[in-house]
Design a protein around this motif. Structure first.
Motif, PDB file in Angstrom:
ATOM      1  N   ALA A  11      91.924   4.942 120.455  1.00 22.54           N
ATOM      2  CA  ALA A  11      93.017   4.261 119.756  1.00 22.54           C
ATOM      3  C   ALA A  11      93.024   4.642 118.285  1.00 22.54           C
ATOM      4  N   ARG A  12      94.185   4.456 117.657  1.00 20.64           N
ATOM      5  CA  ARG A  12      94.281   4.665 116.207  1.00 20.64           C
ATOM      6  C   ARG A  12      93.388   3.656 115.497  1.00 20.64           C
ATOM      7  N   LYS A  13      92.691   4.115 114.481  1.00 21.70           N
ATOM      8  CA  LYS A  13      91.826   3.235 113.706  1.00 21.70           C
ATOM      9  C   LYS A  13      92.642   2.608 112.580  1.00 21.70           C
ATOM     10  N   LYS A  14      92.661   1.276 112.548  1.00 19.67           N
ATOM     11  CA  LYS A  14      93.460   0.562 111.552  1.00 19.67           C
ATOM     12  C   LYS A  14      92.612  -0.192 110.536  1.00 19.67           C
ATOM     13  N   ALA A  15      91.302  -0.118 110.669  1.00 17.09           N
ATOM     14  CA  ALA A  15      90.411  -0.799 109.717  1.00 17.09           C
ATOM     15  C   ALA A  15      89.115   0.000 109.639  1.00 17.09           C
ATOM     16  N   GLN A  16      88.400  -0.118 108.536  1.00 14.88           N
ATOM     17  CA  GLN A  16      87.152   0.634 108.369  1.00 14.88           C
ATOM     18  C   GLN A  16      85.992   0.028 109.150  1.00 14.88           C
ATOM     19  N   ASP A  17      85.877  -1.289 109.128  1.00 14.97           N
ATOM     20  CA  ASP A  17      84.802  -1.957 109.869  1.00 14.97           C
ATOM     21  C   ASP A  17      85.057  -1.792 111.367  1.00 14.97           C
ATOM     22  N   ARG A  18      84.034  -1.415 112.143  1.00 14.02           N
ATOM     23  CA  ARG A  18      84.252  -1.123 113.562  1.00 14.02           C
ATOM     24  C   ARG A  18      84.763  -2.321 114.348  1.00 14.02           C
ATOM     25  N   TRP A  19      84.286  -3.521 114.029  1.00 20.23           N
ATOM     26  CA  TRP A  19      84.765  -4.702 114.764  1.00 20.23           C
ATOM     27  C   TRP A  19      86.177  -5.081 114.350  1.00 20.23           C
ATOM     28  N   ASP A  20      86.473  -4.990 113.060  1.00 26.12           N
ATOM     29  CA  ASP A  20      87.847  -5.240 112.616  1.00 26.12           C
ATOM     30  C   ASP A  20      88.794  -4.227 113.250  1.00 26.12           C
ATOM     31  N   ALA A  21      88.362  -2.973 113.323  1.00 25.37           N
ATOM     32  CA  ALA A  21      89.183  -1.923 113.935  1.00 25.37           C
ATOM     33  C   ALA A  21      89.408  -2.218 115.414  1.00 25.37           C
ATOM     34  N   PHE A  22      88.367  -2.637 116.110  1.00 24.27           N
ATOM     35  CA  PHE A  22      88.477  -2.948 117.543  1.00 24.27           C
ATOM     36  C   PHE A  22      89.491  -4.057 117.774  1.00 24.27           C
ATOM     37  N   PHE A  23      89.383  -5.150 117.026  1.00 28.62           N
ATOM     38  CA  PHE A  23      90.257  -6.298 117.243  1.00 28.62           C
ATOM     39  C   PHE A  23      91.656  -6.106 116.681  1.00 28.62           C
ATOM     40  N   ALA A  24      91.870  -5.065 115.874  1.00 28.97           N
ATOM     41  CA  ALA A  24      93.191  -4.797 115.310  1.00 28.97           C
ATOM     42  C   ALA A  24      94.044  -3.903 116.204  1.00 28.97           C
ATOM     43  N   VAL A  25      93.497  -3.390 117.291  1.00 29.09           N
ATOM     44  CA  VAL A  25      94.235  -2.477 118.165  1.00 29.09           C
ATOM     45  C   VAL A  25      95.365  -3.216 118.882  1.00 29.09           C
ATOM     46  N   ASP A  26      96.560  -2.666 118.759  1.00 24.62           N
ATOM     47  CA  ASP A  26      97.730  -3.129 119.501  1.00 24.62           C
ATOM     48  C   ASP A  26      98.015  -2.109 120.601  1.00 24.62           C
ATOM     49  N   PRO A  27      98.756  -2.482 121.641  1.00 28.33           N
ATOM     50  CA  PRO A  27      99.057  -1.522 122.707  1.00 28.33           C
ATOM     51  C   PRO A  27      99.668  -0.211 122.195  1.00 28.33           C
ATOM     52  N   GLU A  28     100.488  -0.288 121.152  1.00 28.32           N
ATOM     53  CA  GLU A  28     101.078   0.932 120.584  1.00 28.32           C
ATOM     54  C   GLU A  28     100.021   1.869 120.015  1.00 28.32           C
ATOM     55  N   ASP A  29      98.862   1.337 119.615  1.00 28.20           N
ATOM     56  CA  ASP A  29      97.806   2.134 118.995  1.00 28.20           C
ATOM     57  C   ASP A  29      96.983   2.926 120.011  1.00 28.20           C
ATOM     58  N   ILE A  30      97.088   2.593 121.290  1.00 28.99           N
ATOM     59  CA  ILE A  30      96.280   3.289 122.298  1.00 28.99           C
ATOM     60  C   ILE A  30      96.841   4.693 122.498  1.00 28.99           C
ATOM     61  N   LEU A  31      95.989   5.675 122.281  1.00 27.59           N
ATOM     62  CA  LEU A  31      96.403   7.075 122.363  1.00 27.59           C
ATOM     63  C   LEU A  31      96.029   7.730 123.689  1.00 27.59           C
ATOM     64  N   LEU A  32      94.903   7.317 124.272  1.00 25.05           N
ATOM     65  CA  LEU A  32      94.413   7.984 125.473  1.00 25.05           C
ATOM     66  C   LEU A  32      93.527   7.031 126.261  1.00 25.05           C
ATOM     67  N   VAL A  33      93.710   7.011 127.572  1.00 27.55           N
ATOM     68  CA  VAL A  33      92.819   6.272 128.467  1.00 27.55           C
ATOM     69  C   VAL A  33      92.356   7.244 129.548  1.00 27.55           C
ATOM     70  N   LEU A  34      91.044   7.362 129.683  1.00 24.35           N
ATOM     71  CA  LEU A  34      90.446   8.170 130.742  1.00 24.35           C
ATOM     72  C   LEU A  34      89.778   7.235 131.733  1.00 24.35           C
ATOM     73  N   ARG A  35      90.027   7.448 133.018  1.00 21.42           N
ATOM     74  CA  ARG A  35      89.356   6.687 134.076  1.00 21.42           C
ATOM     75  C   ARG A  35      88.575   7.708 134.897  1.00 21.42           C
TER      76      ARG A  35
END
Length: 108
Positions: free
Chosen positions: A19-43
């Motif tokens: 996903a696009r990174k929207k914050a510097q802190d890894r936890w803030d970045a994780f919780f800031a992800v919106d569906p539009e920010d997801i770039l790739l999903v691998l299963r």
């Protein structure tokens, strides 16, 4: 099987979300992800969702083209059929998307 899982390395299979990174802190970045920010999903190492801004990643047809806000994704599922199935079971998906099934990339 499980012996080839659990690592990001050649020869291993993995489920990965990029996903696009929207914050510097890894936890803030994780919780800031919106569906539009997801770039790739691998299963299991295979792409099942890809933002169209990543043209080098291929999702084999049939797939759906999904518009989500300002972003466009390719999804390795028949999204309109899934949405119709939910509606047939009296579930109205509250998703701000439009989707086209059996979409094939130009020149594919």
């Amino acid at each position: 099987g499980q012996a080839r899982a659990g690592r990001l390395a050649a020869g291993y299979v993995a489920d990965v979300v990029v996903a696009r990174k929207k914050a510097q802190d890894r936890w803030d970045a994780f919780f800031a992800v919106d569906p539009e920010d997801i770039l790739l999903v691998l299963r299991a190492g295979a792409p099942v969702l890809c933002d169209t801004s990543l043209p080098a990643v291929r999702i084999l047809p049939p797939c759906s083209l999904v518009r989500l806000g300002a972003s466009t994704k390719l999804v390795a599922e028949d999204v309109p059929d899934i949405l119709a199935c939910l509606r047939r079971h009296a579930v109205e998906p509250n998703l701000p998307i439009t989707a086209e099934a059996n979409w094939i990339a130009p020149g594919a």
